[in-house]
Structure formats: structure tokens, C-alpha cells
Design a protein around this motif. Structure first.
Motif, mmCIF file in Angstrom:
data_model
loop_
_atom_site.group_PDB
_atom_site.id
_atom_site.type_symbol
_atom_site.label_atom_id
_atom_site.label_comp_id
_atom_site.label_asym_id
_atom_site.label_seq_id
_atom_site.Cartn_x
_atom_site.Cartn_y
_atom_site.Cartn_z
ATOM 1 N N ASP A 6 0.824 -1.208 0.000
ATOM 2 C CA ASP A 6 0.000 0.000 0.000
ATOM 3 C C ASP A 6 0.857 1.257 0.000
ATOM 4 O O ASP A 6 1.801 1.361 0.789
ATOM 5 C CB ASP A 6 -0.886 0.040 1.259
ATOM 6 N N ASP A 8 0.516 5.863 -0.441
ATOM 7 C CA ASP A 8 -0.439 6.954 -0.211
ATOM 8 C C ASP A 8 -0.791 7.728 -1.488
ATOM 9 O O ASP A 8 -1.838 8.366 -1.558
ATOM 10 C CB ASP A 8 0.130 7.967 0.804
ATOM 11 N N LYS A 41 4.954 7.291 -0.041
ATOM 12 C CA LYS A 41 4.427 6.707 1.186
ATOM 13 C C LYS A 41 4.998 7.464 2.371
ATOM 14 O O LYS A 41 6.203 7.690 2.434
ATOM 15 C CB LYS A 41 4.836 5.226 1.245
ATOM 16 N N SER A 61 -3.492 2.956 -0.565
ATOM 17 C CA SER A 61 -4.075 2.809 0.772
ATOM 18 C C SER A 61 -5.502 3.383 0.745
ATOM 19 O O SER A 61 -5.912 3.993 -0.233
ATOM 20 C CB SER A 61 -3.221 3.547 1.805
ATOM 21 N N ARG A 62 -6.245 3.196 1.853
ATOM 22 C CA ARG A 62 -7.671 3.546 1.866
ATOM 23 C C ARG A 62 -7.936 5.007 1.462
ATOM 24 O O ARG A 62 -8.835 5.291 0.690
ATOM 25 C CB ARG A 62 -8.264 3.259 3.249
ATOM 26 N N ASP A 63 -7.111 5.940 1.993
ATOM 27 C CA ASP A 63 -7.301 7.350 1.643
ATOM 28 C C ASP A 63 -6.372 7.785 0.513
ATOM 29 O O ASP A 63 -6.172 8.973 0.287
ATOM 30 C CB ASP A 63 -7.029 8.247 2.860
ATOM 31 N N GLY A 64 -5.795 6.820 -0.163
ATOM 32 C CA GLY A 64 -4.772 7.137 -1.166
ATOM 33 C C GLY A 64 -5.319 7.873 -2.378
ATOM 34 O O GLY A 64 -6.511 7.840 -2.665
ATOM 35 N N ARG A 65 -4.438 8.576 -3.087
ATOM 36 C CA ARG A 65 -4.819 9.340 -4.272
ATOM 37 C C ARG A 65 -4.028 8.850 -5.470
ATOM 38 O O ARG A 65 -2.860 8.506 -5.356
ATOM 39 C CB ARG A 65 -4.493 10.833 -4.070
ATOM 40 N N LYS A 413 1.973 15.474 0.385
ATOM 41 C CA LYS A 413 0.596 16.000 0.407
ATOM 42 C C LYS A 413 0.384 16.969 -0.755
ATOM 43 O O LYS A 413 1.264 17.778 -1.059
ATOM 44 C CB LYS A 413 0.340 16.748 1.723
#
Ligand SMILES: [Zn+2]
Length: 420
Positions: A6, A8, A41, A61-65, A413
Motif C-alpha cells: 500500500d 499513499d 508513502k 491505501s484507503r485514503d490514497g490518491r 501531500k
């Protein structure tokens, strides 16, 4: 089959991914990967390669873009290696006077010049300077800048220099752009010391440098080594004192005359020597041998209509790393646009598009000792990167005076996204 890892953030399908890493050899010398992808990551570069290699290896990952870079260029965030970020007042009146033919001396005689900026900055409050610094950083951000070197030097008293450095520290904490602080108390001799300059050098070496170092407000110590500012001997003393207190040396050298500044940069193991219009061939050889980075400032050449340019091609031939910076300041280079400096680096200094990209990424990082952390897209480095709405890297300095940044990522970010 091994489980997927996973991450990010993934940018894929980039027309050109410029890694600036020597591990990816190609003829652009920018470590270019066509149809490239990069994965992030925990704020760091996790993986770099071709888009087709991702499947089976990485997942979000779950909130990944995920960002699609089709038809676009992805590269490291830009690094502005030389700015005078914090000052109050502006000097557009002098700009007009210079157009009408007044000399710098005439203007200084009428109360203008650097000392008028010192006056305005001394009168400004911490909050006023903070507000101005924030606006300038925001403008830089929209141009793709993710790290900036910032010099003090418009205070010229213990109290006012500390005020400026504390503003920088506050901005480092509040603004997404990283600030690398430099103490430039040796910018010019303030008017109250004009008749006793030795006492100002004493103030710098005996009070200001120790205090700045003790409060950890600067990483570098810089000096304006020039006939009308500080002599070679004074500059050497100031930089050596800085070194004893843990401040790394930088130097404004040979801007207006060949005064041995380049040689001094080599002698004191400076991280960078900046300006260098009049650097001697011998000085360039010595700096190359010591690994000093040349920080060139085409905005000042342009704005002051300088006839003499730094010998950038000779520097590169001698093996020096050449960086480009804005020199943002109210007197000689009132701009936050590093991409514009890239175009000027090409047209005025005869640098190639690939060289101005190196000059504002990996070489700029080297000029501030951060080349292991930023300036290229390599596994483990800070994830500062740009998605540019351009078809190839040569297009960046070619289409000038407009903004090409579509998305900016800082420490993993998304901090800027163009909305049109
Ligand atoms: Zn400067």
C-alpha cells in the motif's frame, strides 16, 4: 505472488518523469523515464519506475490518491537557492529613476538604495514582516517552488536581524514551503557605523553571530564581499567566525568587480558562491576543485541591465555545479518567479534547458547541503514534486512568463492544485 504494498499517492502515465537521479541514464541527463510513475508513502518517495511496472507491485491505501500524468511532465519541486525574502518597503520609485538615467550613487544620495530598505525593515513589526513573507512564499508556491533559501540582512542590528530570522522561523512552522535560513548581517555597513566600520565587523563577530548560533536561527552565514560592502579580509574573518559557531559559509562574490571572492569561497570551503559575474578563471578552477556550487542570479543581471554576465559555460566545463535563483530583493531583483530565471538562464547565460532544470533542483539542493534530502526523485527522499501541464522538459523555459504548475506535492501531500 507477493502481496501488493500500500502507498499513499501514485502519479502514473507521465509523458516525461524527470528523476534527476544518476541511476536512470538517458540522453537528456535528467534521469528521464518515459511513461513514468512515482509512488509516495509517508511523505517520502517510495518507488520510481515505468507505469507498466506498477501493477502487481503497488496498490493505494484507503485514503490514497492517484493522479494521471498523461501528456504531462513530472519533476522534483523547484528550489530557490538565494533570496532576500524578508524586507519591508519597495523601491519602484528608484526603478523609474534608473529608467530616466540616474545612477545607483545618485539614488543613494537621495536617500534611496539598500539603506532605505533597512530603514523600512527596522520600522516594521514582526507581524508586518510575517504577512509580507507569507504573501511572497504563496507567490513562489504558485510557481512550483517547494524549498527556499532566505537571507536576513535588512536589519543590521542585533535586534533587527534577530527579528527577521524569527519571522523566517515562524514561516517555516506555518507555511508549507521549507525555508533554509541564512544570516547576512554582513550585507552592508549600516549608516550609524559608516565612520567606524571595524566596529560593525566586531559587532557581527562578537555579538550577532554568537547569538544567532546560540538560538539556532540560521544554518548558513553569508557575506557581501565587494569593494562597496565588505573587503576580502573582513569577509574571511566573518565567515571563519561563523564556521567556528557552526554556521556554514556562503558568499556574495565578484558581482561588480573581480575582487578575489571566488578564491575566498574556495579557501573557506563555502557551500556556494553567488553572483560571480567577474569571477576569475583561477577562482573558477579553485571553486571547482573544492566542490563549491555557483549560484547565478539572472534576475539581477536583467533588472540592472548588466553588461557583464557570469561565465556560466566555463563553470560547467570546469565541472562546477551551477544553480539558478531569483535573488528576490526590492532593489535589484523584485521577482518570485524561478521559472522566469530558467528562461533567462537560457537566453542570457547560454545554459541549456536540461541545465536550468538541474540548476533549480539538484544543484540548488547541493548549494544548501540538502542534496541527500531534496532535488531529485529517488527512493527515501522527501516527496516534493510537481505535475506540469507541458508536453516535454524543453517546453518549461521555452514558454515563459506563465505558470505551468498543475499540481504540487509537498512532503507527500497535495498543497496546490490549479483550478482552471
Ligand atoms: Zn543576494
Amino acid at each position: 505472488m507477493a502481496p501488493k504494498i500500500d502507498v499513499d499517492l501514485i502519479i502514473k502515465n507521465a509523458q516525461e518523469l524527470l528523476t534527476l537521479s544518476p541511476s536512470f541514464k538517458d540522453e537528456s541527463e535528467l534521469g528521464m523515464i518515459q511513461n513514468g510513475a512515482v509512488a509516495v508513502k509517508k511523505g517520502r518517495i517510495f518507488w520510481v519506475g515505468k507505469t507498466e511496472e506498477i501493477s502487481g507491485k503497488l496498490s493505494l491505501s484507503r485514503d490514497g490518491r492517484e493522479i494521471d500524468g498523461t501528456g504531462k511532465v513530472v519533476m522534483p519541486g523547484l528550489i530557490d537557492a538565494h533570496t532576500h525574502l524578508i524586507f519591508d518597503g519597495s523601491r519602484e520609485n528608484e526603478f523609474e529613476q534608473r529608467i530616466q538615467g540616474l545612477s545607483y550613487q545618485d539614488i543613494a544620495g537621495r536617500g534611496g538604495g539598500i539603506l532605505s530598505t533597512v530603514e523600512a525593515t527596522r520600522h516594521a513589526s514582526f507581524d508586518e514582516l510575517l504577512f509580507l513573507g507569507e504573501k511572497r512564499l504563496d507567490r513562489m508556491l504558485s510557481k512550483g517552488v517547494t524549498t527556499v533559501e532566505a537571507k536576513s540582512g535588512y536589519g543590521l542590528s542585533l535586534q533587527d536581524e534577530m527579528k527577521i530570522l524569527k519571522v523566517m522561523k515562524a514561516l517555516q512552522e506555518s507555511h508549507p514551503i521549507d525555508i533554509v535560513p541564512t544570516f547576512l548581517g554582513a550585507h552592508t555597513v549600516p549608516k550609524e557605523f559608516r565612520e567606524e566600520r571595524a566596529r560593525y565587523v566586531d559587532l557581527l563577530t562578537e555579538e550577532m553571530i554568537p547569538q544567532v548560533a546560540q538560538e539556532r536561527l540560521a544554518e548558513f552565514c553569508d557575506v557581501f564581499c565587494e569593494e562597496k560592502a565588505f573587503t576580502l579580509e573582513e569577509s574571511r574573518k566573518i565567515l571563519e567566525t561563523g564556521k567556528r559557531y557552526g554556521l556554514k559559509p556562503k558568499i556574495h562574490a565578484d558581482q561588480l568587480s573581480s575582487g578575489g571572492g571566488a578564491e575566498l569561497a574556495a579557501e573557506v570551503d563555502a557551500y556556494s558562491a553567488d553572483h560571480l559575474e567577474y569571477a576569475s578563471p583561477e577562482g573558477i578552477k579553485k571553486m571547482a576543485a573544492k566542490g563549491v556550487t555557483a549560484v547565478l542570479l539572472p534576475g539581477a543581471s536583467f533588472f540592472l541591465s548588466m553588461k557583464k554576465y557570469p561565465p556560466a559555460r566555463d563553470m560547467i566545463e570546469q565541472g562546477m555545479a551551477v544553480a539558478l535563483a531569483t535573488d528576490l530583493n526590492p532593489g535589484s531583483s523584485m521577482t518570485e518567479s524561478l521559472p522566469l530565471m530558467m528562461t533567462m538562464g537560457c537566453t542570457m547565460y547560454k545554459l541549456l534547458p536540461k541545465e536550468v532544470i538541474q540548476a533549480t533542483t539538484i544543484h540548488a539542493a547541493r548549494s544548501m547541503g540538502r542534496e541527500k534530502e531534496i532535488g531529485s526523485l529517488e527512493i527515501g527522499k522527501q516527496a516534493d514534486l510537481l505535475l506540469l501541464d507541458i508536453p516535454n522538459y524543453r517546453y518549461l523555459p521555452y514558454h515563459f512568463g506563465v505558470d505551468h504548475v498543475e499540481t504540487m506535492i509537498k512532503k507527500g501531500k497535495i498543497i496546490y492544485q490549479r483550478t482552471f
